[in-house]
Design a protein around this motif. Structure first.
Motif, PDB file in Angstrom:
ATOM      1  N   MET B 181       0.740  -0.908  -0.304  1.00 31.41           N
ATOM      2  CA  MET B 181       0.204  -0.059   0.424  1.00 31.41           C
ATOM      3  C   MET B 181       0.805   1.408   0.160  1.00 31.41           C
ATOM      4  O   MET B 181       0.460   1.956  -0.654  1.00 31.41           O
ATOM      5  CB  MET B 181      -0.965  -0.187   1.169  1.00 31.41           C
ATOM      6  N   ALA B 182       2.103   1.349   0.706  1.00 28.90           N
ATOM      7  CA  ALA B 182       3.058   2.783   0.646  1.00 28.90           C
ATOM      8  C   ALA B 182       3.299   2.104  -0.880  1.00 28.90           C
ATOM      9  O   ALA B 182       3.532   3.791  -0.747  1.00 28.90           O
ATOM     10  CB  ALA B 182       4.051   1.905   1.626  1.00 28.90           C
ATOM     11  N   ASN B 185       0.129   4.685  -2.597  1.00 26.41           N
ATOM     12  CA  ASN B 185       0.203   5.565  -2.518  1.00 26.41           C
ATOM     13  C   ASN B 185       1.810   5.948  -3.108  1.00 26.41           C
ATOM     14  O   ASN B 185       0.991   7.746  -3.433  1.00 26.41           O
ATOM     15  CB  ASN B 185       0.385   5.739  -0.842  1.00 26.41           C
ATOM     16  N   GLU B 186       2.224   6.053  -3.079  1.00 30.48           N
ATOM     17  CA  GLU B 186       3.708   6.501  -3.442  1.00 30.48           C
ATOM     18  C   GLU B 186       3.142   7.209  -4.819  1.00 30.48           C
ATOM     19  O   GLU B 186       3.923   8.196  -5.671  1.00 30.48           O
ATOM     20  CB  GLU B 186       5.345   6.134  -3.362  1.00 30.48           C
ATOM     21  N   VAL B 188       0.861   7.064  -6.035  1.00 33.94           N
ATOM     22  CA  VAL B 188      -0.506   8.196  -6.332  1.00 33.94           C
ATOM     23  C   VAL B 188       0.268   9.514  -6.321  1.00 33.94           C
ATOM     24  O   VAL B 188      -0.643  10.315  -7.537  1.00 33.94           O
ATOM     25  CB  VAL B 188      -1.492   8.081  -5.611  1.00 33.94           C
ATOM     26  N   ASP B 189       1.111   8.954  -5.468  1.00 27.02           N
ATOM     27  CA  ASP B 189       1.515  11.213  -5.830  1.00 27.02           C
ATOM     28  C   ASP B 189       2.403  10.977  -6.729  1.00 27.02           C
ATOM     29  O   ASP B 189       2.088  12.417  -7.027  1.00 27.02           O
ATOM     30  CB  ASP B 189       2.643  10.820  -4.741  1.00 27.02           C
ATOM     31  N   PHE B 250      -6.948   5.198   2.607  1.00 26.72           N
ATOM     32  CA  PHE B 250      -6.163   5.150   1.093  1.00 26.72           C
ATOM     33  C   PHE B 250      -7.893   6.036   0.623  1.00 26.72           C
ATOM     34  O   PHE B 250      -6.749   6.932  -0.610  1.00 26.72           O
ATOM     35  CB  PHE B 250      -7.021   3.699   0.513  1.00 26.72           C
ATOM     36  N   THR B 253      -6.299   9.941   0.591  1.00 21.31           N
ATOM     37  CA  THR B 253      -5.246  10.431  -0.045  1.00 21.31           C
ATOM     38  C   THR B 253      -5.838  11.119  -2.007  1.00 21.31           C
ATOM     39  O   THR B 253      -5.048  11.203  -3.001  1.00 21.31           O
ATOM     40  CB  THR B 253      -4.540   9.398  -0.554  1.00 21.31           C
ATOM     41  N   PRO B 255      -7.458   9.230  -4.513  1.00 15.99           N
ATOM     42  CA  PRO B 255      -6.293   8.558  -5.702  1.00 15.99           C
ATOM     43  C   PRO B 255      -7.728   8.939  -6.554  1.00 15.99           C
ATOM     44  O   PRO B 255      -6.999   8.075  -7.441  1.00 15.99           O
ATOM     45  CB  PRO B 255      -6.315   6.961  -4.744  1.00 15.99           C
TER      46      PRO B 255
END
Lengths: 320, 432
Positions: B181-182, B185-186, B188-189, B250, B253, B255
């Motif tokens: 997941m980390a 998320n990265e 997505v950023d 989630f 964030t 997304p």
């Protein structure tokens, strides 16, 4: 059966009553012949289904196997306790209210305008009426495309420097219902206008001329002569509009499915969602019965108090 | 192949009245055969009526061909093939099972809907008749069991995972598909920084939103906990709440694409599949049918080369298996009238011969018979097949596994949560 009765009684009766009875019988036969088919259809396709829906509505039934789980009024209780359904009733009422407040004045104004001797009047009437001819499904898909993010509406707003007004039209829970109302107005405005135009045609020109001779201005003529005479048409429009608002389905179902998060659900979308998508035929039927009762009660009350005056002249005899 | 399965079907609003009309006409289907097959041994002679949902090519022709080949090999059995529009199954099957002449073979997605249908008493228990060969298939056949008995057989398999655009990943400087997941998320950023909508979701249709919660549950909860919850319809374990909290984290964030609350999954270029197909979004969590859906929504001839696939990432600290997969499939059930002949036909459908034909014709992404896996040609699909081969278990989509009413209520609660209404507890409470 009527024939047998008549035969046994004719023997003893004198000539004149016989004739009268024959006339009566003929009248009855005529009525049976004329009303019969309609009556059969009405009972078979209106009364019977309502009865069956009422029967389903007191059972828990998913469409399979025997209908044997009697639950009394539980389905009705569940519906009224469900915030989504309560919200749906509210949405129907909001649409109905907005129709009265916005669609009606708009229809009247446009009808008055189109009733004047304008150049290109025929074309304008056609343009205004065109959306009504489109099917609901086409309207909905059309507006889905127009309203999609970066779609036509957004681009036009940005082009004229109003980019700040761009909204997630169908995705924002706060505004989705009003977006839908705009689409509904676009679709049904033409119908109201045509109805009111027909009403305006029925107002004798002499009355306006007389008012003008008495010194009434254009606004005064409209306000005190035309509008009151348009009353019956307006009341019919209100009736149709209210029933339509309460039963609103197609456009909402296709454009939002009642979402996001039930924020645009109507009683009818809720009914289809539960009845057909979830196999809750018993519960769905209960919702259908509630919808029917609301519409029926409204129709009765409205007929009794609002429409009676309009039909009164037509039905009563001389001296009324 | 099930490009547009009923629950994923474009819900073009046919009114209930229209459905009723369709239903009313349902009684006309004359059942070809009145010969009841003997309850034991092979069928002597039979006339089968077969309802399937392949109204589109290529599968429509493939099924007809399969039926003709089967008839040639079994001269005593005749099959009347009736393709039926996918959306009609929800109304036609209940009515047919209430009536005296249901079809002998009909489309079946297993799970809770199958359990509902069994209550009619017309669906054949084929546990014994299939016992010899069902073990040759993948474990997905479990999804067509109710109370431990087999009531249907799948012919194709689907698994849910992230489809992504390799070109957009490259543009955003993402070198490897995320595995945790980390990392997701990265990614997505990075995509946001590059001005690309990271993930497309068709939240309007509800079920695509449900995939996220389902997967977080698979990562948070042990396999037994999930399976027990599906069977008992009780989700009282703390892990289900945690899954909701994972989903919340989630969602925080942000997304998804703009206006995802009103986006459909499969209709038009503005749908979530259409956005990925046209390079407007980088990822979508979807089933294996997605490339077929996407290819219809874009002019891009080289779409297949641009698409990659990776499984749902692992969640740190979860009790669930980080490799457990969410999926399902398409299958058929037999009715009691001529079950023996029906089972014979089902055995033929899952044979390597037919399974390969389904794959090579582009009708099915993943076969249910591992013997046909060699027929897969697309590299991405090969990757998926390799992934499916090593997953510890595949959980059927929750909305299919649960009884229909419960599954749909769960989907609604999840979709509401995803658009910002309700709590993790509300999702669990939706399952009564």
């Amino acid at each position: 059966m009527a024939v047998n009765l008549a035969e046994t009684s004719t023997g003893r009766a004198r000539a004149r009553p016989v004739e009268r009875r024959r006339a009566l019988m003929r009248k009855r036969a005529e009525l049976t012949l004329l009303l019969g088919p309609a009556l059969v259809l009405f009972v078979g396709f209106v009364l019977l289904p309502i009865g069956i829906a009422a029967y389903y509505s007191v059972h828990e039934w998913n469409g399979f196997g025997p209908i044997d789980q009697f639950v009394g009024l539980d389905n009705y209780r569940r519906a009224f306790e469900d915030p989504v359904f309560r919200g749906a009733i509210g949405h129907n009422l909001i649409i109905a209210g907005l129709s009265l407040l916005i669609q009606l004045p708009l229809s009247i104004a446009l009808a008055l305008l189109l009733n004047r001797n304008l150049r290109g009047r025929g074309l304008l009437r056609l343009v205004v009426f065109a959306p009504y001819v489109l099917s609901e499904a086409i309207t909905a898909v059309l507006w889905l495309l127009i309203l999609q993010p970066d779609g036509f509406v957004d681009q036009v707003l940005r082009a004229v420097g109003l980019g700040g007004l761009v909204q997630p039209w169908l995705a924002d829970r706060e505004i989705v219902l009003y977006t839908l109302f705009v689409v509904i107005t676009w679709k049904y405005l033409g119908f109201g206008i045509i109805l009111l135009l027909a009403g305006l045609q029925g107002i004798p020109r002499e009355l306006r001329e007389a008012a003008a001779l008495d010194g009434a201005g254009s606004w005064q003529t409209t306000r005190y002569v035309v509008l009151p005479l348009l009353g019956p048409t307006i009341r019919i429009w209100i009736f149709l509009s209210m029933i339509g608002s309460l039963q609103l389905f197609d456009i909402v179902w296709i454009m939002t499915g009642g979402g996001p998060a039930g924020s645009s659900a109507t009683m009818a979308t809720y009914l289809i969602d539960h009845g057909f998508r979830r196999y809750e035929f018993g519960y769905g039927s209960a919702v259908a019965v509630i919808l029917f009762v609301i519409c029926f009660v409204f129709a009765l009350v409205y007929q009794r108090y609002a429409l009676r005056r309009d039909t009164a002249g037509a039905l009563t005899r001389a001296g009324a | 192949m099930r490009r547009f399965p009923s629950r994923r079907a474009a819900a073009i609003g046919l009114t209930g009245a229209a459905l009723m009309l369709v239903a009313a006409c349902g009684g006309e289907d004359e059942n070809g055969g009145s010969t009841a097959a003997s309850s034991d041994g092979a069928a002597e002679s039979a006339n089968l009526v077969w309802w399937h949902n392949a109204t589109n090519e290529p599968l429509k022709s493939v099924w007809t061909e399969v039926a003709r080949d089967f008839e040639a090999q079994n001269p005593n059995i005749k099959i009347k093939v009736q393709p039926i529009q996918n959306e009609q199954f929800t109304t036609k099957v209940p009515l047919a099972l209430q009536g005296d002449e249901p079809p002998d073979i009909y489309q079946q997605w297993g799970g809770g809907q199958q359990a509902d249908q069994i209550r009619s008493g017309k669906v054949a228990d084929i546990t014994d008749a299939t016992s010899e060969w069902i073990g040759d298939l993948t474990t997905i056949t479990e999804g067509w069991k109710t109370d431990g008995r087999q009531y249907g057989v799948p012919y194709s398999q689907h698994v849910v995972g992230f489809w992504y655009r390799k070109d957009l990943f490259e543009k955003a400087g993402i070198t490897e598909p995320p595995t945790t997941m980390a990392e997701l998320n990265e990614a997505v950023d990075k995509l946001k920084a590059a001005g690309i909508a990271p993930i497309a979701i068709g939240a309007k249709d509800r079920w695509p939103a449900a995939f996220y919660w389902d997967y977080f549950v698979l990562r948070r909860c042990a396999a037994e906990t999930v399976q027990e919850a599906m069977a008992t319809q009780v989700m009282d374990d703390e892990c289900f709440i945690q899954a909701g909290e994972d989903l919340k984290a989630f969602l925080d964030t942000e997304p998804f694409q703009d206006s995802f609350e009103g986006t459909t999954a499969q209709q038009g270029a503005g749908s979530s599949a259409g956005m990925v197909a046209n390079g407007k979004a980088a990822m979508e969590l979807q089933g294996t049918w997605n490339p077929y859906v996407m290819s219809d929504l874009t002019d891009d001839e080289n779409l297949d080369d641009k698409l990659g696939w990776f499984p749902f990432p692992a969640v740190e600290g979860g009790a669930g298996d980080p490799k457990a997969a969410l999926g399902g499939g398409d299958g058929f059930s037999c009715t009691t009238g001529q079950a023996d002949a029906c089972v014979q036909f089902l055995e033929y459908i899952v044979s390597p011969e037919v399974q390969e034909k389904l794959v090579t014709s582009g009708s099915t992404t993943l076969p249910v018979n591992p013997a046909a896996a060699g027929a897969i040609e697309k590299p991405t699909v090969k990757e998926i097949q390799a992934y499916v081969d090593q997953v510890p278990y595949t959980q059927t989509y929750f909305d299919v596994a649960l009884p229909t009413a419960v599954g749909q209520a769960l989907n609604e609660a999840i979709a509401d949560f995803v658009v910002g209404q309700g709590s993790p507890e509300d999702i669990v409470a939706a399952v009564r």
